[in-house]
Design an enzyme around this catalytic site. Sequence first.
Site, mmCIF file in Angstrom:
data_model
loop_
_atom_site.group_PDB
_atom_site.id
_atom_site.type_symbol
_atom_site.label_atom_id
_atom_site.label_comp_id
_atom_site.label_asym_id
_atom_site.label_seq_id
_atom_site.Cartn_x
_atom_site.Cartn_y
_atom_site.Cartn_z
ATOM 1 C CE LYS A 32 38.782 44.242 35.288
ATOM 2 N NZ LYS A 32 39.631 43.688 36.372
ATOM 3 C CG ASP A 33 38.346 45.420 40.422
ATOM 4 O OD1 ASP A 33 38.504 44.285 39.918
ATOM 5 O OD2 ASP A 33 39.114 46.375 40.201
ATOM 6 N NE ARG A 93 37.479 37.094 33.396
ATOM 7 C CZ ARG A 93 38.185 37.573 32.375
ATOM 8 N NH1 ARG A 93 38.049 37.054 31.173
ATOM 9 N NH2 ARG A 93 39.036 38.565 32.560
ATOM 10 N NE ARG A 94 42.052 38.840 32.040
ATOM 11 C CZ ARG A 94 42.293 40.004 32.628
ATOM 12 N NH1 ARG A 94 43.214 40.093 33.571
ATOM 13 N NH2 ARG A 94 41.626 41.091 32.274
ATOM 14 N NE ARG A 100 46.973 40.887 42.822
ATOM 15 C CZ ARG A 100 46.961 41.117 44.131
ATOM 16 N NH1 ARG A 100 47.306 40.167 44.967
ATOM 17 N NH2 ARG A 100 46.589 42.289 44.598
ATOM 18 C CG ASN A 106 50.501 49.667 38.782
ATOM 19 O OD1 ASN A 106 51.249 49.401 37.853
ATOM 20 N ND2 ASN A 106 50.888 50.419 39.801
ATOM 21 N NE ARG A 109 48.166 43.159 36.876
ATOM 22 C CZ ARG A 109 47.016 42.545 37.088
ATOM 23 N NH1 ARG A 109 46.510 41.760 36.148
ATOM 24 N NH2 ARG A 109 46.357 42.707 38.207
ATOM 25 C CB CYS A 119 38.379 37.219 42.547
ATOM 26 S SG CYS A 119 38.892 37.267 44.249
#
Length: 305
Positions: free
Chosen positions: A81-82, A129-130, A147, A149, A153, A240
């Site tokens: 996805k990245d 998107r979220r 933001r 890792n 989070r 993105c």
Amino acid sequence: MQELRIATRKSPLALWQSEHVAGLLRKAHPRLVVELVPMSTRGDEVLDRSLAAIGGKGLFLKELELAMQRGEADCAVHSLKDVPMELDEGFVLPAILARAETADAFVSNGFATLDELPQGAVVGTSSLRRQAQLRARRPDLQLRDLRGNVNTRLARLDAGEYDAIVLACAGLQRLGFDARVRSKLDAPQWLPAPAQGAVAVECRSDDAEVRELFAVLDDMPTRLCVEAERAMNRALHGSCHVPVAALALLEGEGMRLRGLVGSARDGRTVRAEQAMSPVAPELLGESVARQLLDAGAGELLNELA
């Protein structure tokens, strides 16, 4: 080839994915020595701004690609996805591994579901998107950037900065945080990022030896589905910067692709879906993209241009 060097980001999830690929390679080729080459990328280092603001998810790849070009690594492992919809010239994806969970995870210490959150609750996510789908379902929520890792989070949630956060189920599960998933946000009501849950290997297109080594790890059902999703995103010129979601699933002899374009500002969303034979996944992706544009997605996309 007797030794293979895998370039990888240094985040715990990236290292897990790279070591997972290394383990599968060692099993498939017992004589092969596999070494990880951890690297820091600009996408990992700049955490005070959104990915869209600093150049997009391609920032996670560039340093790894340069390492391959310099001969410091033979391949790289990514969350698919990245990976940008168009690879830089000279690079290919010789293997896309069998896909993990595609859903997003609702993570909270005080609430079990998105619907249980009180009016005005603070939810953390930097994904447009979220944000678009959250605003569509709960316009009252306060959405704040998040933001870093997975561990970072979760730590910020635990410190009380947010009432809930939204992460990918696959990343939590790979790192052993299954218990943090309070509920799943999944299809058809909620759609993931194109190729979410899939791990891909990238190498130089002229390196036939490396491509041959990875052929055994390529999962064709996953490749067909993510190719449809990425083709849809490509046709929409998604990145993105744009709230685009997609999920393709094999159904019997066919494949169904659901797509969504949304507005992170006000929660307006446009949806489309179609089923056809999986032999031409790009055609399916392009067809759903056209349906989205015909339904008004172009207006949402132009707002972000």
